[in-house]
Design an enzyme around this catalytic site. Sequence first.
Site, mmCIF file in Angstrom:
data_model
loop_
_atom_site.group_PDB
_atom_site.id
_atom_site.type_symbol
_atom_site.label_atom_id
_atom_site.label_comp_id
_atom_site.label_asym_id
_atom_site.label_seq_id
_atom_site.Cartn_x
_atom_site.Cartn_y
_atom_site.Cartn_z
ATOM 1 C CB CYS A 59 23.643 -15.982 -12.397
ATOM 2 S SG CYS A 59 22.167 -15.185 -11.739
ATOM 3 C CB CYS A 77 21.645 -24.873 -19.366
ATOM 4 S SG CYS A 77 21.595 -25.066 -17.591
ATOM 5 N N PRO A 118 30.103 -21.297 -11.885
ATOM 6 C CG PRO A 118 30.911 -23.333 -12.740
ATOM 7 C CD PRO A 118 29.659 -22.514 -12.593
ATOM 8 C CG ASP A 175 19.649 -11.447 -4.315
ATOM 9 O OD1 ASP A 175 19.485 -11.709 -5.528
ATOM 10 O OD2 ASP A 175 18.749 -11.541 -3.465
ATOM 11 N N GLY A 183 32.663 -20.080 -15.982
ATOM 12 C CA GLY A 183 33.050 -20.400 -17.365
ATOM 13 C C GLY A 183 32.830 -19.224 -18.296
ATOM 14 C CE LYS A 184 27.020 -19.820 -20.090
ATOM 15 N NZ LYS A 184 26.886 -20.709 -18.901
ATOM 16 C CG ASP A 195 24.332 -18.719 -17.495
ATOM 17 O OD1 ASP A 195 23.342 -19.242 -18.036
ATOM 18 O OD2 ASP A 195 25.391 -19.333 -17.266
HETATM 19 C C1 LIG Z 1 23.437 -21.430 -14.570
HETATM 20 S S1 LIG Z 1 24.387 -21.127 -13.174
HETATM 21 C C2 LIG Z 1 25.576 -19.999 -13.768
HETATM 22 C C3 LIG Z 1 26.715 -20.615 -14.577
HETATM 23 C C4 LIG Z 1 27.807 -19.614 -14.899
HETATM 24 N N1 LIG Z 1 27.298 -18.440 -15.583
HETATM 25 C C5 LIG Z 1 28.920 -20.224 -15.741
HETATM 26 O O1 LIG Z 1 28.923 -20.083 -16.957
HETATM 27 O O2 LIG Z 1 29.814 -20.853 -15.170
HETATM 28 C C6 LIG Z 1 23.332 -20.123 -12.243
HETATM 29 C C7 LIG Z 1 23.977 -19.484 -11.023
HETATM 30 O O3 LIG Z 1 23.049 -18.549 -10.477
HETATM 31 C C8 LIG Z 1 23.333 -18.420 -9.113
HETATM 32 N N2 LIG Z 1 22.199 -17.701 -8.497
HETATM 33 C C9 LIG Z 1 20.958 -18.159 -8.209
HETATM 34 N N3 LIG Z 1 20.198 -17.179 -7.706
HETATM 35 C C10 LIG Z 1 20.965 -16.057 -7.675
HETATM 36 C C11 LIG Z 1 20.754 -14.706 -7.267
HETATM 37 N N4 LIG Z 1 19.574 -14.308 -6.775
HETATM 38 N N5 LIG Z 1 21.772 -13.843 -7.372
HETATM 39 C C12 LIG Z 1 22.966 -14.225 -7.869
HETATM 40 N N6 LIG Z 1 23.234 -15.494 -8.267
HETATM 41 C C13 LIG Z 1 22.246 -16.389 -8.176
HETATM 42 C C14 LIG Z 1 23.556 -19.846 -8.680
HETATM 43 O O4 LIG Z 1 24.309 -19.876 -7.477
HETATM 44 C C15 LIG Z 1 24.334 -20.408 -9.877
HETATM 45 O O5 LIG Z 1 25.714 -20.362 -9.637
#
Ligand SMILES: C[S@@+](CC[C@H](N)C(=O)[O-])C[C@H]1O[C@@H](n2cnc3c(N)ncnc32)[C@H](O)[C@@H]1O
Length: 426
Positions: A248, A369, A251, A297, A253-254, A316
């Site tokens: 996931c 988070c 944007p 997904d 960062g990780k 994440d």
């Molecule tokens: C907590 S944020 C991730 C932050 C990211 N790891 C960073 O450090 O910048 C959670 C992310 O999960 C994505 N997300 C939600 N459901 C998802 C899925 N089924 N498959 C992939 N990504 C998903 C959202 O679009 C969102 O960008």
Amino acid sequence: MNIRALAAKAVYDVLERGVSLSVALPEQQTRVANGKDKGLLAEICYGVMRHLPQLDKQTSDCLSKPLKGKQRIVHQLLLVGCYQLYFTRIPAHAAISETAEACRQLGFENLVKVVNGVLRNIQRNQAPLAEDNDTLRFNMPGWIVKSLKTAYPDNWQEIIEQSHQRPPMWLRNNALRQSRDEYLALLEQAEVAASSGQSPQSILLESPTDVAQLPGFFEGHASVQDGAAQWAATLLEPQDGEQLLDACAAPGGKTCHILELAPKASLVAVDFDDKRLKRVKENLTRLNLNADVIHGDASDIDSWWQGDKFDRILLDAPCSATGVIRRHPDIKWLRKAKDIEELAALQSKILDHCWQWLKPGGTLLYATCSIMPQENRDQINAFLARTADATLDTLPQSAAGETGWQILPGQQQMDGFYYARLRKQA
Ligand SMILES: C[S@@+](CC[C@H](N)C(=O)[O-])C[C@H]1O[C@@H](n2cnc3c(N)ncnc32)[C@H](O)[C@@H]1O
């Protein structure tokens, strides 16, 4: 356009249309030329989100009948006016006249007198802000206060207090460009006061600073990232040559941090949200890093990945974000109690699926988070109970007997975060 009118529009978008402030505010900020005005606009919007119940009560009590339908934005404008009277040093006469002018600019000439009257009334009475119930006392929805009382009987008040603080600005040194000490020296030369944090590349700034003033920022020498989020890549322990998945990623960062630690690893960065994936690409470009960025997904990896299983996976997970309320106070009003259960179900679905794509002997780092046990400790305990080939690593940072590592907001000046490192039997 008048700053107060723009603030009312942003607050309206959050409260009436469910848009997040991190989307609604920049949209209004593009209509302001000067940096100081952009700052005032942000200060008002964030302030209204932090103190919403009390501001709402104060203004509603002064209205003979509620503002409904199309006039709702004037109610939000009153919150903006009330915030200025209670929480800023803007002289009351200026705050009131600018807010009344904003009412005209928003096209509600007929309500200018009402806005003037309500705000004058509030200013004249100087009544203390109401504290009649938990929502008003803590400026927090009752369901969050209740959940925190249950989960943290000894320190729920401290958590709420920390969630109202203005967060510090953290940087992540890019170890591929220089050592953290070298970057600290560059910051000192640029007269940006900073010190090192506990995670290996983290730097805490004494006060928030425009990135344009940070040495080599646009050339990728450092990134903005909270100290808690910086533990993700460190705890994942990525190695060059490995096949990694950031499940996931947006944007990004990780994603970028992982590649800064293991630039010769093959990293697949996937996210559900196409728009947010653009930010992953921008971040990779600024830092001159490479990943396979995929729109997909994480609970259906088979549909977009035909390669090998992964050595390490960072999950994440999408979560309530209750650990980062100090950075995003609109979360308090956008999240609803039922979301926690729905999110926990989604997290467990993604976790189970990612596990199938982890090599034997591989590592999966689960992160959120959130500070809600259902998304963290309970989630991992349930996963361990149903997954025979999974074991939990003891992280040096975890408290004795704790499942994973729960960071609470404000601890070591970090955001609230949760980590659990899982290993698959070889
Ligand atoms: C907590 S944020 C991730 C932050 C990211 N790891 C960073 O450090 O910048 C959670 C992310 O999960 C994505 N997300 C939600 N459901 C998802 C899925 N089924 N498959 C992939 N990504 C998903 C959202 O679009 C969102 O960008």
